[in-house]
Design a protein around this motif. Sequence first.
Motif, PDB file in Angstrom:
ATOM      1  N   MET A   1       0.843  -1.200   0.000  1.00 58.84           N
ATOM      2  CA  MET A   1       0.000   0.000   0.000  1.00 58.84           C
ATOM      3  C   MET A   1       0.876   1.246   0.000  1.00 58.84           C
ATOM      4  N   PRO A   2       0.515   2.271  -0.771  1.00 55.74           N
ATOM      5  CA  PRO A   2       1.326   3.484  -0.777  1.00 55.74           C
ATOM      6  C   PRO A   2       1.105   4.313   0.471  1.00 55.74           C
ATOM      7  N   ILE A   3       2.155   5.001   0.864  1.00 53.65           N
ATOM      8  CA  ILE A   3       2.094   5.870   2.025  1.00 53.65           C
ATOM      9  C   ILE A   3       2.869   7.139   1.706  1.00 53.65           C
ATOM     10  N   ALA A   4       2.347   8.266   2.145  1.00 52.40           N
ATOM     11  CA  ALA A   4       3.018   9.551   1.923  1.00 52.40           C
ATOM     12  C   ALA A   4       3.315  10.199   3.260  1.00 52.40           C
ATOM     13  N   ARG A   5       4.510  10.758   3.352  1.00 49.17           N
ATOM     14  CA  ARG A   5       4.870  11.539   4.527  1.00 49.17           C
ATOM     15  C   ARG A   5       5.320  12.912   4.059  1.00 49.17           C
ATOM     16  N   LEU A   6       4.930  13.944   4.786  1.00 47.55           N
ATOM     17  CA  LEU A   6       5.299  15.294   4.367  1.00 47.55           C
ATOM     18  C   LEU A   6       5.493  16.201   5.562  1.00 47.55           C
ATOM     19  N   ILE A   7       6.405  17.147   5.370  1.00 45.87           N
ATOM     20  CA  ILE A   7       6.673  18.193   6.349  1.00 45.87           C
ATOM     21  C   ILE A   7       6.343  19.500   5.646  1.00 45.87           C
ATOM     22  N   ALA A   8       5.295  20.170   6.098  1.00 43.57           N
ATOM     23  CA  ALA A   8       4.793  21.343   5.394  1.00 43.57           C
ATOM     24  C   ALA A   8       4.632  22.513   6.357  1.00 43.57           C
ATOM     25  N   ASP A   9       4.467  23.696   5.783  1.00 47.98           N
ATOM     26  CA  ASP A   9       4.149  24.863   6.598  1.00 47.98           C
ATOM     27  C   ASP A   9       2.819  24.610   7.306  1.00 47.98           C
ATOM     28  N   MET A  10       2.752  24.957   8.570  1.00 49.14           N
ATOM     29  CA  MET A  10       1.563  24.653   9.351  1.00 49.14           C
ATOM     30  C   MET A  10       0.400  25.584   9.028  1.00 49.14           C
ATOM     31  N   ASP A  11       0.674  26.796   8.547  1.00 44.41           N
ATOM     32  CA  ASP A  11      -0.396  27.738   8.236  1.00 44.41           C
ATOM     33  C   ASP A  11      -1.304  27.164   7.152  1.00 44.41           C
ATOM     34  N   GLY A  12      -2.551  27.027   7.471  1.00 44.48           N
ATOM     35  CA  GLY A  12      -3.524  26.527   6.504  1.00 44.48           C
ATOM     36  C   GLY A  12      -3.367  25.058   6.169  1.00 44.48           C
TER      37      GLY A  12
ATOM     38  N   ALA B   1      -9.380  14.767  -0.529  1.00 46.69           N
ATOM     39  CA  ALA B   1     -10.482  14.710  -1.486  1.00 46.69           C
ATOM     40  C   ALA B   1      -9.963  14.407  -2.887  1.00 46.69           C
ATOM     41  N   GLU B   2      -8.836  15.003  -3.255  1.00 39.66           N
ATOM     42  CA  GLU B   2      -8.238  14.754  -4.564  1.00 39.66           C
ATOM     43  C   GLU B   2      -7.778  13.306  -4.689  1.00 39.66           C
ATOM     44  N   LEU B   3      -7.199  12.769  -3.631  1.00 32.35           N
ATOM     45  CA  LEU B   3      -6.775  11.370  -3.647  1.00 32.35           C
ATOM     46  C   LEU B   3      -7.971  10.445  -3.853  1.00 32.35           C
ATOM     47  N   GLU B   4      -9.039  10.678  -3.114  1.00 32.92           N
ATOM     48  CA  GLU B   4     -10.233   9.854  -3.247  1.00 32.92           C
ATOM     49  C   GLU B   4     -10.808   9.958  -4.661  1.00 32.92           C
ATOM     50  N   ALA B   5     -10.809  11.174  -5.219  1.00 30.24           N
ATOM     51  CA  ALA B   5     -11.345  11.385  -6.564  1.00 30.24           C
ATOM     52  C   ALA B   5     -10.519  10.672  -7.625  1.00 30.24           C
ATOM     53  N   SER B   6      -9.233  10.496  -7.356  1.00 33.87           N
ATOM     54  CA  SER B   6      -8.363   9.828  -8.319  1.00 33.87           C
ATOM     55  C   SER B   6      -8.346   8.315  -8.151  1.00 33.87           C
ATOM     56  N   GLY B   7      -9.185   7.804  -7.229  1.00 37.75           N
ATOM     57  CA  GLY B   7      -9.284   6.366  -7.036  1.00 37.75           C
ATOM     58  C   GLY B   7      -8.395   5.811  -5.944  1.00 37.75           C
TER      59      GLY B   7
ATOM     60  N   LYS C   1      -8.042   5.273  -2.178  1.00 38.47           N
ATOM     61  CA  LYS C   1      -8.820   5.289  -0.938  1.00 38.47           C
ATOM     62  C   LYS C   1      -7.896   5.526   0.245  1.00 38.47           C
ATOM     63  N   VAL C   2      -8.171   6.568   0.996  1.00 35.63           N
ATOM     64  CA  VAL C   2      -7.342   6.927   2.148  1.00 35.63           C
ATOM     65  C   VAL C   2      -7.771   6.127   3.367  1.00 35.63           C
ATOM     66  N   ALA C   3      -6.817   5.409   3.960  1.00 36.83           N
ATOM     67  CA  ALA C   3      -7.103   4.606   5.145  1.00 36.83           C
ATOM     68  C   ALA C   3      -6.979   5.431   6.415  1.00 36.83           C
ATOM     69  N   ARG C   4      -5.981   6.300   6.450  1.00 37.59           N
ATOM     70  CA  ARG C   4      -5.786   7.141   7.635  1.00 37.59           C
ATOM     71  C   ARG C   4      -4.884   8.311   7.261  1.00 37.59           C
ATOM     72  N   ALA C   5      -5.034   9.392   8.011  1.00 38.45           N
ATOM     73  CA  ALA C   5      -4.219  10.584   7.779  1.00 38.45           C
ATOM     74  C   ALA C   5      -4.083  11.340   9.089  1.00 38.45           C
TER      75      ALA C   5
ATOM     76  N   GLN D   1       1.312  12.011   7.916  1.00 34.84           N
ATOM     77  CA  GLN D   1       1.335  10.747   7.198  1.00 34.84           C
ATOM     78  C   GLN D   1      -0.041  10.449   6.624  1.00 34.84           C
ATOM     79  N   ILE D   2      -0.036  10.047   5.343  1.00 30.56           N
ATOM     80  CA  ILE D   2      -1.268   9.666   4.659  1.00 30.56           C
ATOM     81  C   ILE D   2      -1.078   8.253   4.131  1.00 30.56           C
ATOM     82  N   ALA D   3      -1.901   7.320   4.590  1.00 27.46           N
ATOM     83  CA  ALA D   3      -1.816   5.933   4.141  1.00 27.46           C
ATOM     84  C   ALA D   3      -3.043   5.599   3.308  1.00 27.46           C
ATOM     85  N   ALA D   4      -2.833   4.843   2.233  1.00 25.08           N
ATOM     86  CA  ALA D   4      -3.911   4.514   1.310  1.00 25.08           C
ATOM     87  C   ALA D   4      -4.061   3.006   1.185  1.00 25.08           C
TER      88      ALA D   4
END
Length: 294
Positions: free
Chosen positions: A1-12, A22-28, A30-34, A45-48
């Motif tokens: 299963m693919p998993i994404a990890r990211l370090i981003a600016d916290m604002d917004g 929503a974009e991930l779900e629309a592209s087929g 399915k997000v298991a947890r985030a 972390q976003i797991a699919a």
Amino acid sequence: MPIARLIADMDGLSARLDAALAELEASGIKVARAGLLDANGEVVQIAATGGDAAQMRSVIDKSFGSADVLVADEPIAAPQLFVSDMDSTMIGQECIDELADFAGVKDRVAAITERAMAGELDFAGALRERVALLEGLDESAIAQCLEERIRPMGGARTLLAGLKARGCRCVLVTGGFHHFADPVAEMLGFDRVVANRLGVAGGKLTGEVVGPICDSATKRDTLEEEAAAIGDAAITLAMGDGANDIPMLEAATYGIAYHAKAKARAAADGWIERGDLTNALALLGLSQHDGANA
């Protein structure tokens, strides 16, 4: 299963995360947890459960292009082998450009370096062209250049110490030169160096590269050779910034592009663009506590 990890600016971040999910779900996909990787951390972390890493990477890039990102198949594990480029990755400079300044040809050499790293020129030809411009330079300029200009990239020592504390073998493989790579490797804690050799005669540079050229194929071959010595299931990490790093980034279990050229970034499993090298540890889920200060 693919998993994404990211370090981003916290604002917004919450709104951007919702849009990305929503974009991930629309592209087929399915997000298991985030959520946060750990309660006190900064890694999201976003797991699919569907799709593949390439699909997920495309959506994450679109939604979090300014974040530091790693997208891979779950589970993400600590690497047993780390193979890294040197110039503009482990150190903040391009050694040949800085050395060329002592010969009064930095602008000419740097322009060739930029095009070679962007993948616009044949690496071997570009290297020979640059080295030829150094003919006649006193060998003593190398030591002076090292002392005055070459500095480790932010977080380099911490990254190496953190990896080695977990038994990871670390190899520095560079299209640069042993005159620079050997002391840099000793300073940072690499176990092996693969590099080119500058021709020297009578205390002056000959303007030639001695022996086979360390190029993109050499980098990939070094990673594969070292991984084979560990075993078939070796977990490997590669890091670089230029087009000549692409084959090893693609061959590694995790290929991370560090403040990289566009072609290298596109070929990698992830990228670091906002932070320093310690963010590689965070994306791999490793603590910095075992590392030395950067």
